[in-house]
Scaffold this motif. Sequence first.
Motif, PDB file in Angstrom:
ATOM      1  N   MET A 166       2.547  20.405  21.469  1.00 39.32           N
ATOM      2  CA  MET A 166       2.708  20.052  20.057  1.00 39.32           C
ATOM      3  C   MET A 166       1.514  20.565  19.248  1.00 39.32           C
ATOM      4  N   ARG A 167       0.321  20.355  19.778  1.00 39.75           N
ATOM      5  CA  ARG A 167      -0.895  20.824  19.109  1.00 39.75           C
ATOM      6  C   ARG A 167      -0.857  22.339  18.942  1.00 39.75           C
ATOM      7  N   ASN A 168      -0.476  23.051  20.022  1.00 41.01           N
ATOM      8  CA  ASN A 168      -0.410  24.506  19.945  1.00 41.01           C
ATOM      9  C   ASN A 168       0.615  24.965  18.910  1.00 41.01           C
ATOM     10  N   SER A 169       1.751  24.304  18.862  1.00 42.67           N
ATOM     11  CA  SER A 169       2.777  24.678  17.885  1.00 42.67           C
ATOM     12  C   SER A 169       2.283  24.457  16.464  1.00 42.67           C
ATOM     13  N   ILE A 170       1.664  23.315  16.224  1.00 45.13           N
ATOM     14  CA  ILE A 170       1.150  23.040  14.877  1.00 45.13           C
ATOM     15  C   ILE A 170       0.055  24.037  14.516  1.00 45.13           C
ATOM     16  N   LEU A 171      -0.852  24.264  15.435  1.00 46.76           N
ATOM     17  CA  LEU A 171      -1.987  25.145  15.177  1.00 46.76           C
ATOM     18  C   LEU A 171      -1.552  26.597  14.982  1.00 46.76           C
ATOM     19  N   PHE A 231      10.588  37.890  23.152  1.00 47.84           N
ATOM     20  CA  PHE A 231      10.242  37.449  24.508  1.00 47.84           C
ATOM     21  C   PHE A 231       9.018  36.544  24.478  1.00 47.84           C
ATOM     22  N   LEU A 232       8.134  36.738  23.492  1.00 48.88           N
ATOM     23  CA  LEU A 232       6.973  35.857  23.344  1.00 48.88           C
ATOM     24  C   LEU A 232       7.414  34.441  23.002  1.00 48.88           C
ATOM     25  N   TYR A 233       8.463  34.354  22.199  1.00 50.67           N
ATOM     26  CA  TYR A 233       8.990  33.038  21.853  1.00 50.67           C
ATOM     27  C   TYR A 233       9.577  32.359  23.089  1.00 50.67           C
ATOM     28  N   ALA A 234      10.198  33.144  23.951  1.00 52.45           N
ATOM     29  CA  ALA A 234      10.725  32.593  25.207  1.00 52.45           C
ATOM     30  C   ALA A 234       9.580  32.035  26.053  1.00 52.45           C
ATOM     31  N   ILE A 235       8.491  32.762  26.127  1.00 48.31           N
ATOM     32  CA  ILE A 235       7.338  32.296  26.911  1.00 48.31           C
ATOM     33  C   ILE A 235       6.786  31.000  26.325  1.00 48.31           C
ATOM     34  N   LEU A 236       6.630  30.941  25.023  1.00 54.58           N
ATOM     35  CA  LEU A 236       6.038  29.736  24.435  1.00 54.58           C
ATOM     36  C   LEU A 236       6.953  28.529  24.592  1.00 54.58           C
ATOM     37  N   GLU A 237       8.258  28.718  24.492  1.00 52.44           N
ATOM     38  CA  GLU A 237       9.187  27.586  24.661  1.00 52.44           C
ATOM     39  C   GLU A 237       9.259  27.118  26.120  1.00 52.44           C
ATOM     40  N   ILE A 238       9.334  28.061  27.039  1.00 53.99           N
ATOM     41  CA  ILE A 238       9.471  27.707  28.459  1.00 53.99           C
ATOM     42  C   ILE A 238       8.188  27.076  28.985  1.00 53.99           C
ATOM     43  N   ARG A 264      -0.237  30.717  10.939  1.00 56.20           N
ATOM     44  CA  ARG A 264       0.768  31.479  10.182  1.00 56.20           C
ATOM     45  C   ARG A 264       0.454  31.434   8.687  1.00 56.20           C
ATOM     46  N   ILE A 265       0.117  30.247   8.194  1.00 52.09           N
ATOM     47  CA  ILE A 265      -0.228  30.112   6.776  1.00 52.09           C
ATOM     48  C   ILE A 265      -1.480  30.912   6.464  1.00 52.09           C
ATOM     49  N   LEU A 266      -2.478  30.816   7.323  1.00 50.69           N
ATOM     50  CA  LEU A 266      -3.726  31.553   7.125  1.00 50.69           C
ATOM     51  C   LEU A 266      -3.477  33.065   7.109  1.00 50.69           C
ATOM     52  N   LEU A 273       5.248  40.590  10.240  1.00 53.75           N
ATOM     53  CA  LEU A 273       4.442  40.698  11.465  1.00 53.75           C
ATOM     54  C   LEU A 273       3.737  39.389  11.827  1.00 53.75           C
ATOM     55  N   VAL A 274       3.606  38.508  10.852  1.00 51.15           N
ATOM     56  CA  VAL A 274       2.975  37.210  11.106  1.00 51.15           C
ATOM     57  C   VAL A 274       3.723  36.460  12.210  1.00 51.15           C
ATOM     58  N   TYR A 275       5.034  36.567  12.233  1.00 49.19           N
ATOM     59  CA  TYR A 275       5.811  35.833  13.228  1.00 49.19           C
ATOM     60  C   TYR A 275       5.463  36.245  14.658  1.00 49.19           C
ATOM     61  N   PRO A 276       5.582  37.519  15.031  1.00 49.93           N
ATOM     62  CA  PRO A 276       5.239  37.865  16.416  1.00 49.93           C
ATOM     63  C   PRO A 276       3.775  37.585  16.774  1.00 49.93           C
ATOM     64  N   VAL A 277       2.875  37.745  15.813  1.00 42.44           N
ATOM     65  CA  VAL A 277       1.461  37.462  16.098  1.00 42.44           C
ATOM     66  C   VAL A 277       1.282  35.991  16.454  1.00 42.44           C
ATOM     67  N   THR A 278       1.883  35.101  15.677  1.00 34.80           N
ATOM     68  CA  THR A 278       1.715  33.671  15.947  1.00 34.80           C
ATOM     69  C   THR A 278       2.494  33.243  17.191  1.00 34.80           C
ATOM     70  N   TRP A 279       3.636  33.881  17.467  1.00 36.67           N
ATOM     71  CA  TRP A 279       4.349  33.599  18.724  1.00 36.67           C
ATOM     72  C   TRP A 279       3.466  33.960  19.904  1.00 36.67           C
ATOM     73  N   GLY A 280       2.810  35.130  19.810  1.00 35.31           N
ATOM     74  CA  GLY A 280       1.945  35.586  20.896  1.00 35.31           C
ATOM     75  C   GLY A 280       0.781  34.639  21.127  1.00 35.31           C
ATOM     76  N   LEU A 281       0.155  34.185  20.054  1.00 34.20           N
ATOM     77  CA  LEU A 281      -0.949  33.236  20.185  1.00 34.20           C
ATOM     78  C   LEU A 281      -0.491  31.938  20.839  1.00 34.20           C
ATOM     79  N   CYS A 282       0.612  31.403  20.358  1.00 40.79           N
ATOM     80  CA  CYS A 282       1.114  30.142  20.909  1.00 40.79           C
ATOM     81  C   CYS A 282       1.555  30.323  22.362  1.00 40.79           C
ATOM     82  N   ALA A 283       2.204  31.437  22.667  1.00 49.51           N
ATOM     83  CA  ALA A 283       2.636  31.697  24.053  1.00 49.51           C
ATOM     84  C   ALA A 283       1.432  31.763  24.982  1.00 49.51           C
ATOM     85  N   PHE A 284       0.384  32.451  24.554  1.00 50.54           N
ATOM     86  CA  PHE A 284      -0.829  32.584  25.367  1.00 50.54           C
ATOM     87  C   PHE A 284      -1.436  31.212  25.666  1.00 50.54           C
TER      88      PHE A 284
END
Length: 176
Positions: A120-125, A98-105, A131-133, A150-161
């Motif tokens: 674009m900046r948020n996605s790259i960052l 659902f976090l991914y849905a928020i970030l895309e929408i 994610r790499i870090l 767990l890296v995936y949901p954490v980074t989705w949440g950051l980008c969604a926020f």
Amino acid sequence: MIAFKWWEHVTIESFIYLPILSMGQTMMVFTGQNFGAGKFDRIREGARKGLILGIGITLLLTGICLIFRESLIWVLLKDERIVRIGAGIMGITLPFYFLYAILEITGGITRGLSNTIGPMRNSILFLSGSRILLILLWAQKGNDINRLVLVYPVTWGLCAFFNYRLMKKELKRRSK
């Protein structure tokens, strides 16, 4: 050593990911058309309804995939160990889609408001850089796939926020 074929896992996740991606693109077009017409109340209402619909669809699809995750993987793979690993990965990532849905929408809405650089900046960052870090930091703590997944949901949440905050800021700025 058993080879884990990542594309089978992605195939199952595509049932969730593609509707999310479509919602983001739909919201971008909807917002762009209403932005051009100066209908900011309609954009706000569409954003609210789009997020509700997108999150609702995502929760429904992830619930179905979670319930049937082992059977879905078994259709693609017949190795019991891989099915168990894939089901474990899905158990970690799918509840947070659902976090991914928020970030895309929210990214789509912001793009529709003529700010393409921010999402674009948020996605790259957040979807690449952080994610790499995180992978580098967490990988040093041991060879545990669950920690890395767990890296995936954490980074989705950051980008969604940050996409949500950017969308709110852009709506406020553009509607003045």
